[in-house]
Scaffold this active site. Structure first.
Site, PDB file in Angstrom:
ATOM      1  N   LYS A 179       0.616  -0.995   0.346  1.00 46.87           N
ATOM      2  CA  LYS A 179       0.433  -0.088  -0.082  1.00 46.87           C
ATOM      3  C   LYS A 179       1.403   1.542  -0.256  1.00 46.87           C
ATOM      4  O   LYS A 179       0.185   2.167  -0.437  1.00 46.87           O
ATOM      5  CB  LYS A 179      -1.499  -0.025   1.252  1.00 46.87           C
ATOM      6  CG  LYS A 179      -2.364  -0.621   1.004  1.00 46.87           C
ATOM      7  CD  LYS A 179      -2.894  -0.863   2.531  1.00 46.87           C
ATOM      8  CE  LYS A 179      -4.233  -1.544   1.952  1.00 46.87           C
ATOM      9  NZ  LYS A 179      -3.835  -3.342   2.538  1.00 46.87           N
ATOM     10  N   GLU A 210      -2.705   6.826   8.096  1.00 47.26           N
ATOM     11  CA  GLU A 210      -3.687   7.291   7.478  1.00 47.26           C
ATOM     12  C   GLU A 210      -4.823   8.666   8.515  1.00 47.26           C
ATOM     13  O   GLU A 210      -5.309   7.557   8.799  1.00 47.26           O
ATOM     14  CB  GLU A 210      -3.726   7.058   5.850  1.00 47.26           C
ATOM     15  CG  GLU A 210      -5.065   6.152   6.023  1.00 47.26           C
ATOM     16  CD  GLU A 210      -5.064   5.052   4.915  1.00 47.26           C
ATOM     17  OE1 GLU A 210      -4.080   5.682   3.755  1.00 47.26           O
ATOM     18  OE2 GLU A 210      -6.332   5.525   4.263  1.00 47.26           O
ATOM     19  N   HIS A 267     -14.441  -2.698   9.021  1.00 44.05           N
ATOM     20  CA  HIS A 267     -13.031  -2.916   8.292  1.00 44.05           C
ATOM     21  C   HIS A 267     -13.895  -3.830   6.004  1.00 44.05           C
ATOM     22  O   HIS A 267     -13.283  -4.336   5.652  1.00 44.05           O
ATOM     23  CB  HIS A 267     -11.988  -2.042   8.391  1.00 44.05           C
ATOM     24  CG  HIS A 267     -12.216  -1.885   9.195  1.00 44.05           C
ATOM     25  ND1 HIS A 267     -11.883   0.058   9.010  1.00 44.05           N
ATOM     26  CD2 HIS A 267     -11.228  -1.743   9.730  1.00 44.05           C
ATOM     27  CE1 HIS A 267     -12.012   0.679   9.777  1.00 44.05           C
ATOM     28  NE2 HIS A 267     -10.757  -0.617  10.698  1.00 44.05           N
ATOM     29  N   ARG A 277      -6.562  -8.583  -8.369  1.00 47.72           N
ATOM     30  CA  ARG A 277      -7.362  -9.737  -8.647  1.00 47.72           C
ATOM     31  C   ARG A 277      -8.456  -9.778  -8.770  1.00 47.72           C
ATOM     32  O   ARG A 277      -8.781  -8.487  -8.745  1.00 47.72           O
ATOM     33  CB  ARG A 277      -7.417 -10.964  -7.432  1.00 47.72           C
ATOM     34  CG  ARG A 277      -7.394 -10.114  -6.177  1.00 47.72           C
ATOM     35  CD  ARG A 277      -7.462 -10.689  -4.784  1.00 47.72           C
ATOM     36  NE  ARG A 277      -7.990  -9.952  -3.729  1.00 47.72           N
ATOM     37  CZ  ARG A 277      -8.287  -9.546  -3.200  1.00 47.72           C
ATOM     38  NH1 ARG A 277      -9.727  -9.269  -4.142  1.00 47.72           N
ATOM     39  NH2 ARG A 277      -8.517  -8.819  -2.088  1.00 47.72           N
TER      40      ARG A 277
END
Length: 670
Positions: A116, A200, A235, A292
């Protein structure tokens, strides 16, 4: 096209890939672990190869074993599905070195987007807007803590190599950061063999919108529009739909072009999903790219009419994209949910067991239709602690969002599962919730609507209690019909006096319900609370692993219908689109234990799992709510907390031990 395809996965996605491969005339090879020897995906393929033990690291994550299976069966292509090795650059490179086609992007593209932090750096250079945060290589805990303090709370800690909601923690204040970081790193290491994280700013009331892209080996790209995946729990996506409610053509084009720019930046080939976090005003920021096929790809298939797995196979074979951008259009609306073996009333703990009954309404599987149900299990399958506990993906298509939503609620109502707890009723509540119905969407919808979605006290309809009580009598051999001319020939509670009485004690959560059934001459009566009703019923048993009754019931001449499934001492009543699971209480056993103290001070395992962290030792003093140990089951962490202040007397397991449900973990002294 290549002739033999090995599917390096299990469950629903392996069955999904096999279905399209079969339609293209390809020979398919399954791989399986010891826990999956009789699994549905093994039956779905032409050939199957055992690759190891039940733990993923001993089977589905073993690159050498999978490549050996491909060589032994003559497979010249491998489809990785999603999860496991699907985003593993080493696996993609090993396939290439072995001369086997990897049905996915090149290894360098996986590497670029697999981290990421690295992906965000690439996007930053390309001018794609990013959420403020730290995406660098310095993983020192104190340094990361300082970065979080600089960004400002709340912050989101995310596993750099993560996906599927694993390895993510929201931190509300500085003092909670280091413990959340350690937990996130453990989960990341366990799920991805990589404990690196990024930090973040956590955006309040964000929407999660993703773009499905495809690239071929000739440098051409298209986007197949967007999916809204805002409704999430921890999440993890709970509801996915396409197109995104409220999306304008201009914003759709802007997000689609940004997604293609991201793919071009890494010379991407195949199916990929570029995920954005969007503000309520429409501004969007790059989050990550999943290299994917996504779990929720069916909603895109239903609105576009294209088989994305077929696209994958054709692109991997070197063929051009099956359609150009101006040939793609949106038709109607599609919504997907996933039925899981988990217990929403116990914080969604995984539920282990055998699927004693599994019944669906009329549907299509792995192809387009108004109702589509994709599954990798069948009646009799075992939900084990080793893998994701998904039972089925349920997807509906409609002319508009409201038709798709109502159709999905009805489909869930007509789906019956027995043997394990499921989230089906929770999904029905969520789809029927006013906020979702009005498309008031953000990633905090579930906690925001908690009281409506998790009602503390449920009023049980009188008919439901009557169905449960009649099922108890039916299983005892009693009949709800008037006796025939020979009273000795029937088992209906008839006595010389004409009278018969029985009390049935039922339990729903913390609520107890006593039902009194009486036979007076030729008529049954039922007493529910203060109300008494005339009662008559008919019950017909159906075949299956579970004891299932189809019941017609009359209360004061009003007719009701339901299915009642018996699973041990529990009855599942499915009536008018709702499910009710009631425990039948053994009043004698209950009386024999009344007055005894509960097992105070003894903490047991709420589900089968593995001990991954011990935070205390014998003799330690703890406060109520302290985390004593952490268990892992089905790739998720579950903390065992102290129920009260006290001292740890004894620990019965060590880190790495596998424990069964109900095993005593810790004893405490006050």
């Amino acid at each position: 096209m290549f002739q033999t395809l090995l599917i390096a996965n299990r469950g629903e996605i392996a069955c999904r890939v096999a279905a399209t491969a079969r339609s293209l005339g390809l020979r398919t090879v399954a791989v399986y672990s010891d826990a999956d020897a009789d699994a549905q995906h093994v039956r779905a393929c032409d050939q199957a190869v055992r690759i190891g033990g039940p733990e993923p690291r001993d089977s589905y994550l073993k690159i050498d074993a999978i490549l050996e299976a491909a060589r032994a069966t003559g497979a010249n292509a491998i489809h990785p599905g999603y999860g496991f090795l699907s985003e593993n650059e080493h696996f993609a490179r090993a396939c290439e070195q072995a001369g086997i086609i990897f049905v996915g992007p090149p290894a360098q593209a996986i590497a670029a987007m697999g981290s990421k932090s690295a992906a965000k750096s690439l996007m930053e250079k390309a001018g794609v807007p990013l959420v403020p945060g730290y995406h660098g290589d310095n993983q020192d805990p104190d340094f990361l803590h300082q970065q979080a303090d600089n960004i400002g709370y709340p912050v989101l800690i995310k596993a750099s190599a993560g996906g599927g909601g694993k390895g993510m923690r929201i931190v509300e204040e500085s003092g909670a950061f280091l413990e959340a970081l350690r937990s996130c790193q453990r989960e990341a290491a366990s799920s991805f063999s990589d404990d690196r994280v990024l930090i973040e700013r956590y955006i309040t009331k964000p929407r999660h919108i993703e773009i499905q892209i495809f690239g071929d080996q000739h440098g051409d790209y298209v986007y197949l529009f967007e999916r809204d995946c805002s409704v999430q729990r921890r999440h993890q996506k709970v509801i996915e739909e396409a197109p995104a409610p409220g999306m304008t053509p201009e914003r759709r084009q802007a997000m689609g072009e940004a997604a293609i720019a991201a793919a071009r930046a890494v010379n991407y080939v195949g199916a990929g999903t570029v995920e954005f976090i969007a503000e309520q005003d429409g501004r969007f920021y790059f989050m990550e790219m999943n290299t994917r096929l996504q779990v929720e790809h069916p909603v895109t298939e239903l609105i576009t009419g294209h088989d994305l797995v077929e696209w994958q196979l054709r692109v991997a074979d070197g063929q051009p994209l099956p359609a150009k951008q101006d040939e793609l259009s949106i038709n109607g609306h599609a919504i997907e949910v996933r039925i899981y073996a988990e217990n929403p009333d116990k914080d969604f703990l995984p539920s282990i067991g055998t699927l004693r009954s599994l019944q669906y309404p009329t549907h299509a599987s792995f192809t387009s239709g108004e109702v589509r149900i994709d599954s990798g299990v069948r009646e009799g399958s075992v939900i084990s602690p080793f893998y994701d506990p998904m039972i089925a993906k349920v997807i509906t298509h409609g002319a508009d969002r409201e038709q798709a939503r109502r159709r999905l609620i009805r489909t869930l109502a007509d789906t019956q599962v027995a043997g394990v707890h499921t989230n089906k009723t929770f999904l029905q509540r969520l789809l029927g919730d006013d906020a979702f119905a009005q498309a008031d969407l953000d990633t905090g919808l579930i906690p925001r609507r908690h009281d409506a979605l998790f009602p503390s006290n449920q009023d049980v309809p009188a008919s439901v209690l009557a169905f449960a009580a009649c099922a108890v009598l039916t299983h005892q051999g009693l009949s709800g019909q008037a006796p025939n001319s020979d009273p000795w020939a029937v088992h209906d509670g008839w006595r010389l006096s004409g009278d018969y009485d029985q009390k049935v004690a039922l339990q729903l959560g913390e609520q107890a319900h006593d039902v009194l059934l009486q036979r007076r001459e030729n008529q049954w009566q039922i007493t529910l609370g203060e109300a008494q009703h005339a009662l008559r019923w008919q019950a017909e048993a159906t075949a299956g692993l579970a004891q299932t009754l189809t019941v017609r019931l009359w209360l004061d001449q009003v007719e009701y219908r339901a299915q009642v499934l018996q699973d041990g001492d529990h009855l599942q009543v499915a009536q008018a689109g709702s499910d009710w699971t009631l425990a039948v209480v053994d009043t004698l056993a209950s009386a024999s234990t009344s007055g005894q103290e509960a097992h105070g001070g003894h903490l047991t395992a709420p589900m089968p799992g593995k001990i991954i962290a011990l935070n205390v030792a014998a003799g330690d003093s703890v406060k109520q709510g302290d985390v004593l140990l952490v268990m892992e089951a089905m790739k998720m962490e579950h903390s065992i907390q102290a129920p009260a202040d006290g001292t740890v007397a004894e620990l019965f397991f060590a880190v790495g031990d596998q424990v069964p449900e109900g095993a005593e973990l810790v004893t405490m002294e006050s």
